[in-house]
Write a protein that holds these residues in place. Sequence first.
Motif, mmCIF file in Angstrom:
data_model
loop_
_atom_site.group_PDB
_atom_site.id
_atom_site.type_symbol
_atom_site.label_atom_id
_atom_site.label_comp_id
_atom_site.label_asym_id
_atom_site.label_seq_id
_atom_site.Cartn_x
_atom_site.Cartn_y
_atom_site.Cartn_z
ATOM 1 N N ARG A 105 0.909 7.639 -13.982
ATOM 2 C CA ARG A 105 1.247 7.546 -12.567
ATOM 3 C C ARG A 105 0.939 8.846 -11.865
ATOM 4 N N ILE A 106 0.519 8.686 -10.611
ATOM 5 C CA ILE A 106 0.355 9.876 -9.785
ATOM 6 C C ILE A 106 1.360 9.857 -8.638
ATOM 7 N N GLY A 107 2.084 8.755 -8.475
ATOM 8 C CA GLY A 107 3.055 8.654 -7.385
ATOM 9 C C GLY A 107 3.642 7.265 -7.281
ATOM 10 N N THR A 108 3.672 6.729 -6.073
ATOM 11 C CA THR A 108 4.251 5.421 -5.799
ATOM 12 C C THR A 108 3.183 4.348 -5.927
ATOM 13 N N ARG A 109 3.515 3.259 -6.609
ATOM 14 C CA ARG A 109 2.565 2.175 -6.810
ATOM 15 C C ARG A 109 2.888 1.029 -5.858
ATOM 16 N N PHE A 110 1.838 0.508 -5.204
ATOM 17 C CA PHE A 110 1.966 -0.597 -4.268
ATOM 18 C C PHE A 110 1.169 -1.791 -4.764
ATOM 19 N N GLN A 111 1.592 -2.964 -4.355
ATOM 20 C CA GLN A 111 0.931 -4.203 -4.730
ATOM 21 C C GLN A 111 0.194 -4.764 -3.528
ATOM 22 N N MET A 112 -1.115 -5.003 -3.717
ATOM 23 C CA MET A 112 -1.969 -5.507 -2.636
ATOM 24 C C MET A 112 -2.573 -6.836 -3.061
ATOM 25 N N ARG A 113 -2.773 -7.717 -2.111
ATOM 26 C CA ARG A 113 -3.476 -8.967 -2.388
ATOM 27 C C ARG A 113 -4.926 -8.816 -2.001
ATOM 28 N N GLN A 114 -5.795 -9.264 -2.887
ATOM 29 C CA GLN A 114 -7.223 -9.223 -2.617
ATOM 30 C C GLN A 114 -7.549 -10.250 -1.550
ATOM 31 N N ARG A 115 -8.293 -9.828 -0.527
ATOM 32 C CA ARG A 115 -8.711 -10.712 0.571
ATOM 33 C C ARG A 115 -7.528 -11.447 1.208
ATOM 34 N N PHE A 116 -6.512 -10.712 1.544
ATOM 35 C CA PHE A 116 -5.337 -11.328 2.154
ATOM 36 C C PHE A 116 -5.516 -11.607 3.627
ATOM 37 N N PHE A 117 -6.518 -11.039 4.235
ATOM 38 C CA PHE A 117 -6.642 -11.091 5.677
ATOM 39 C C PHE A 117 -7.225 -12.413 6.146
ATOM 40 N N THR A 118 -6.368 -13.254 6.672
ATOM 41 C CA THR A 118 -6.797 -14.477 7.344
ATOM 42 C C THR A 118 -6.337 -14.367 8.786
ATOM 43 N N ILE A 119 -7.037 -15.013 9.671
ATOM 44 C CA ILE A 119 -6.785 -14.869 11.100
ATOM 45 C C ILE A 119 -5.358 -15.298 11.445
ATOM 46 N N GLY A 120 -4.683 -14.439 12.194
ATOM 47 C CA GLY A 120 -3.341 -14.747 12.672
ATOM 48 C C GLY A 120 -2.274 -14.705 11.594
ATOM 49 N N ASP A 121 -2.542 -14.021 10.496
ATOM 50 C CA ASP A 121 -1.620 -13.995 9.371
ATOM 51 C C ASP A 121 -0.867 -12.666 9.344
ATOM 52 N N ASN A 134 6.149 -2.595 -2.808
ATOM 53 C CA ASN A 134 6.109 -1.581 -3.852
ATOM 54 C C ASN A 134 6.207 -2.298 -5.200
ATOM 55 N N GLU A 135 6.167 -1.554 -6.269
ATOM 56 C CA GLU A 135 6.141 -2.177 -7.594
ATOM 57 C C GLU A 135 7.431 -2.927 -7.935
ATOM 58 N N ARG A 136 8.494 -2.696 -7.216
ATOM 59 C CA ARG A 136 9.758 -3.418 -7.438
ATOM 60 C C ARG A 136 9.827 -4.707 -6.625
ATOM 61 N N ARG A 177 -5.119 -3.928 -13.385
ATOM 62 C CA ARG A 177 -4.398 -4.025 -14.654
ATOM 63 C C ARG A 177 -2.886 -3.872 -14.527
ATOM 64 N N TRP A 178 -2.397 -3.342 -13.436
ATOM 65 C CA TRP A 178 -0.973 -3.056 -13.327
ATOM 66 C C TRP A 178 -0.137 -4.269 -12.972
ATOM 67 N N PHE A 179 -0.746 -5.278 -12.382
ATOM 68 C CA PHE A 179 -0.008 -6.470 -11.979
ATOM 69 C C PHE A 179 -0.680 -7.689 -12.588
ATOM 70 N N ARG A 180 0.100 -8.624 -13.048
ATOM 71 C CA ARG A 180 -0.431 -9.817 -13.714
ATOM 72 C C ARG A 180 -0.530 -11.017 -12.778
ATOM 73 N N ILE A 181 -0.562 -10.771 -11.484
ATOM 74 C CA ILE A 181 -0.631 -11.844 -10.496
ATOM 75 C C ILE A 181 -2.081 -11.998 -10.063
ATOM 76 N N ARG A 182 -2.539 -13.230 -9.980
ATOM 77 C CA ARG A 182 -3.928 -13.502 -9.602
ATOM 78 C C ARG A 182 -4.236 -12.935 -8.207
ATOM 79 N N ASP A 183 -5.452 -12.433 -8.029
ATOM 80 C CA ASP A 183 -5.931 -11.876 -6.763
ATOM 81 C C ASP A 183 -5.046 -10.744 -6.250
ATOM 82 N N THR A 184 -4.468 -9.980 -7.167
ATOM 83 C CA THR A 184 -3.593 -8.870 -6.804
ATOM 84 C C THR A 184 -4.064 -7.612 -7.514
ATOM 85 N N TYR A 185 -3.994 -6.502 -6.820
ATOM 86 C CA TYR A 185 -4.304 -5.224 -7.442
ATOM 87 C C TYR A 185 -3.281 -4.196 -7.000
#
Length: 184
Positions: free
Chosen positions: A22-38, A44-46, A149-157
């Motif tokens: 770790r270098i600091g705080t870990r965040f969870q992002m969804r790949q291609r989450f941006f849909t119009i009007g969303d 965070n990792e918790r 590799r840090w999250f086991r959720i599909r389309d997530t990094y």
Amino acid sequence: MLRGRRGGGGRRAGGGAPAEDRIGTRFQMRQRFFTIGDRFFIENERGERAFRVESKILRVRTTLKFQDIQGNDIYKIQEKLARVRDTMNIEDANGQVVAKVHNALITPLRDRWKISVPGGEDLMTRGNILNHEYKIERGGFTVAAVSKRWFRIRDTYGVDVANSEDALLLLAITVVVDMVALGG
């Protein structure tokens, strides 16, 4: 702008530190989450909501607003109708450019992105952008690491951000890289 330019949070690039360090705080992002009007929440990792992103369509182009959890605008990315050299700007709430992300080098397996920071030290990405396994560095120090590799959720990094850095700006940079590199 970026906070704590080089505080104790960064790791020396090429220092052999495993991706799990770790270098600091870990965040969870969804790949291609941006849909119009969303609306999307960056967690965070918790699993706690840390930031939110609003996607809106304004005059046939997509605008992403990065906000604190109360809904106050912090950063904005507006997709340009015609991008020049795969370049996108990140602006603050006042419309001032705080980072310009552009593709510096394309190779068969890796992209290299340069992030110009007005009035600050520039950043560079190194690694495999398409597989979300890369680092964002400043002056040879890692300020953020991106990995699926840090999250086991599909389309997530995950994005691990050094504690001395502006986490939301670095998260916005990863979104810009994702949008441009993957055609999002």
